[in-house]
Design a protein around this motif. Structure first.
Motif, PDB file in Angstrom:
ATOM      1  N   ASN B  12       6.495  61.565  59.701  1.00 30.58           N
ATOM      2  CA  ASN B  12       6.382  61.228  58.277  1.00 30.58           C
ATOM      3  C   ASN B  12       5.475  60.371  57.743  1.00 30.58           C
ATOM      4  OD1 ASN B  12       9.027  62.568  57.625  1.00 30.58           O
ATOM      5  ND2 ASN B  12      10.389  60.830  58.245  1.00 30.58           N
ATOM      6  N   SER B 157      20.377  53.214  61.084  1.00 25.48           N
ATOM      7  CA  SER B 157      20.822  54.462  61.175  1.00 25.48           C
ATOM      8  C   SER B 157      21.033  54.953  62.564  1.00 25.48           C
ATOM      9  CB  SER B 157      20.076  55.242  60.268  1.00 25.48           C
ATOM     10  OG  SER B 157      19.884  54.990  58.965  1.00 25.48           O
ATOM     11  N   ASN B 168      26.508  61.992  62.552  1.00 26.77           N
ATOM     12  CA  ASN B 168      25.490  61.826  61.697  1.00 26.77           C
ATOM     13  C   ASN B 168      25.695  60.531  60.764  1.00 26.77           C
ATOM     14  OD1 ASN B 168      22.742  61.758  60.880  1.00 26.77           O
ATOM     15  ND2 ASN B 168      23.113  64.335  60.211  1.00 26.77           N
ATOM     16  N   LYS B 170      23.652  57.345  58.026  1.00 26.88           N
ATOM     17  CA  LYS B 170      22.711  56.743  57.255  1.00 26.88           C
ATOM     18  C   LYS B 170      22.918  55.269  56.979  1.00 26.88           C
ATOM     19  CE  LYS B 170      18.581  58.577  55.544  1.00 26.88           C
ATOM     20  NZ  LYS B 170      18.125  59.918  55.139  1.00 26.88           N
ATOM     21  N   GLU B 237      28.866  66.405  56.226  1.00 24.36           N
ATOM     22  CA  GLU B 237      27.471  66.594  56.686  1.00 24.36           C
ATOM     23  C   GLU B 237      26.653  67.116  55.239  1.00 24.36           C
ATOM     24  OE1 GLU B 237      26.359  66.995  60.279  1.00 24.36           O
ATOM     25  OE2 GLU B 237      24.393  66.367  59.276  1.00 24.36           O
ATOM     26  N   LEU B 241      23.550  65.290  53.550  1.00 21.63           N
ATOM     27  CA  LEU B 241      22.237  66.078  53.339  1.00 21.63           C
ATOM     28  C   LEU B 241      21.796  66.013  51.860  1.00 21.63           C
ATOM     29  CD1 LEU B 241      22.379  68.937  55.353  1.00 21.63           C
ATOM     30  CD2 LEU B 241      20.679  67.304  55.799  1.00 21.63           C
ATOM     31  N   ARG B 242      23.103  65.916  50.929  1.00 18.93           N
ATOM     32  CA  ARG B 242      22.773  66.318  49.658  1.00 18.93           C
ATOM     33  C   ARG B 242      22.407  64.909  48.773  1.00 18.93           C
ATOM     34  NH1 ARG B 242      28.028  67.262  46.709  1.00 18.93           N
ATOM     35  NH2 ARG B 242      28.083  65.148  46.755  1.00 18.93           N
ATOM     36  N   HIS B 244      21.869  61.589  50.466  1.00 13.80           N
ATOM     37  CA  HIS B 244      21.257  60.871  51.534  1.00 13.80           C
ATOM     38  C   HIS B 244      20.172  61.126  52.310  1.00 13.80           C
ATOM     39  CE1 HIS B 244      24.691  58.137  50.197  1.00 13.80           C
ATOM     40  NE2 HIS B 244      25.340  59.069  50.533  1.00 13.80           N
ATOM     41  N   SER B 245      19.199  62.140  51.934  1.00 10.96           N
ATOM     42  CA  SER B 245      18.359  62.627  52.504  1.00 10.96           C
ATOM     43  C   SER B 245      16.894  62.059  52.308  1.00 10.96           C
ATOM     44  CB  SER B 245      18.239  64.184  52.326  1.00 10.96           C
ATOM     45  OG  SER B 245      17.719  64.522  51.135  1.00 10.96           O
TER      46      SER B 245
END
Lengths: 328, 328
Positions: B12, B157, B168, B170, B237, B241-242, B244-245
């Protein structure tokens, strides 16, 4: 090692420097220089001499850094280059448009004498300039915003007092909260003068004065008030002294910018000041840079510097080891 | 004059550096070095080679500044001193307690090679360190406060994802608004860990997992969550993804202090960041300091530096004249 500070000009700023020296145990106040009769100037620190400004060069060996506390309009353009012939000097020259010329003049004098002159130190110019610079360096694709206040504008207060029928008055510059919010939200708004700040006036009228006319004269005054939403409050002299004798100020520097793929990520860098006393805070900034001037000159540096040129560590009493261990 | 940037480690942060180079027209990306098979690493900039990290020294003459984009735990303590033998280097080493040792190691290597190594660049350590330092220098009688967030904590996380029954997750670190307000009001509060930040967790449970047990395990986890008011939300999940990515972060550095007669005047200096992408902003800071590393080395400087040692003007493309005319 004690840094011996001299103050030239004993008004609000000079007094602020005197207070600031007391908070820094590696410094001592060595002398105050005045254009008034030295016998008429009573300072707060016992045992420190007050001299005529004309005698300053004779005391050059007693002073490590001389703080020039005069005004930007008439005093500093002459004083800073003049005293850079004898002393390391710091000023708070704030006429933005004339900084390049002032820099040249001070640089020439200080290079000839082997001294360091740091100009335009305070918060704007000063810390705000630094924040604009860091913001631009870090986020090259972005926008800059500076808001001032809430605080007393000396120039606008003076303008009010020149209005017919006004006995006394004070003016506050106030940033528009909704404009600040739009900037913080990354909207990158283009803001007019009127949209950024409002002006609030507290006015003591002379007896029998035409209040409606005073209000009109203030609100329509070009350059000072005509481009702003201005509020005028009439109060008594007593209320003015009781509620408006402070010199608060402050403001906000915001840099918004974008990064990444398709510039899709927004970032907001915000720096703000909320100051009970504008001159005392300015003095505190100046004193930190006096330490830097002293050190730079000890290392052999000379010439004119601005806040952009000074490595931050030079402002601090702490050693590099201490700074890395405790502040990094 | 174009500054040729190398990236070591293409995660990143490395990608962020690649984006940041594009925003600075005095820079160009010269090469990416990876520990993976170079053929397997696809970068965004066309025509730029990807090499094995083992071949980096052979390309030293093609790179002006090498950006080390590895982790602080295992990579940078070894990599920064090692590559300072061949390159001007910048890293974002953020293990505060180990900075003095890291500084020594990099300083020794960089002095031997005649290169410049700038360590611990980013926003904390980095811009936040700088603000702590300026605040302390200007207001010696005062208190420091640092708040982080709202933002994603990678470490927390990871800790959530190690809990039994968690698929998973966050974690967001959130500053407590009422604590911030007390600090801004100059109350100089003494704040416990719990009073400064809350922690909010978004957790995707495995099918059939004991949700009450997961919540308990998270909230009672020592060091990570036990000292905080923690909220746990169970989501799918898909929702993770939608919603908290992203990798947002930010925070606040506040210095409050007193000046003047009887220390009666309060001042608040506040610096804050609101970042959509933590790694992209960190990369943007790094790239500005890469410019400084390049210039310092051109002038003959070598050894290890931190953000405290770099004159601010070295970060900017603009000349001293331009900075004084437009930003001071």
């Amino acid at each position: 090692m004690t840094i011996r500070i001299g103050i030239l000009g004993y008004g609000n700023l000079g007094k602020g420097v005197e207070y600031a020296v007391r908070q820094n145990d590696d410094m001592t106040l060595a002398a105050v220089f005045t254009r008034r009769d030295p016998a008429s100037v009573k300072i707060m620190t016992e045992g420190v001499p007050v001299y005529s400004v004309n005698d300053a060069p004779a005391h050059a060996s007693e002073i490590d850094v001389l703080i020039l506390c005069g005004g930007s309009a008439n005093d500093l353009p002459v004083q800073t280059p003049e005293f850079a012939k004898y002393f390391n000097v710091i000023d708070s020259f704030d006429t933005h448009a004339k900084i390049p010329q002032h820099f040249e003049n001070v640089d020439k004098a200080a290079k000839a004498s082997g001294k360091v002159g740091i100009i335009s130190i305070g918060w704007d110019p000063g810390l705000f300039s630094l924040m604009r610079m860091y913001g631009n360096a870090v986020l090259p694709e972005g926008s800059d915003y500076t808001f001032w206040g809430k605080g007393v504008s000396q120039g606008h207060s003076d303008a009010i007092r020149r209005v017919k029928g006004v006995k006394n008055g004070k003016q506050y510059t106030i940033p528009v909260e909704s404009a600040l919010e739009r900037v913080r939200n990354g909207e990158n708004p283009v803001l007019t003068t009127r949209e950024k700040h409002t002006r609030e006036c507290f006015v003591v009228p002379e007896e029998g004065a035409d209040l409606a006319q005073i209000e009109k004269d203030i609100k329509e005054m070009p350059n000072y008030f005509a481009d702003y939403d201005t509020t005028v409050h009439f109060i008594t002299e007593e209320e003015l002294l009781r509620d408006h004798s402070g010199i608060p100020h402050g403001g906000f520097v915001i840099r918004t910018g974008k990064t990444g793929e398709n510039s899709s990520n927004n970032h907001v860098i915000e720096f703000s000041l909320k100051l009970d006393s504008n001159p005392e805070f300015t003095s505190s900034v100046i004193i930190a840079f006096a330490r830097a001037a002293y050190r730079l000159n000890k290392e052999g540096a000379c010439g004119c510097k601005t806040i952009f040129d000074i490595p931050p560590a030079y402002l601090c009493r702490q050693s590099g080891d201490e700074l890395r261990a405790h502040m990094l």
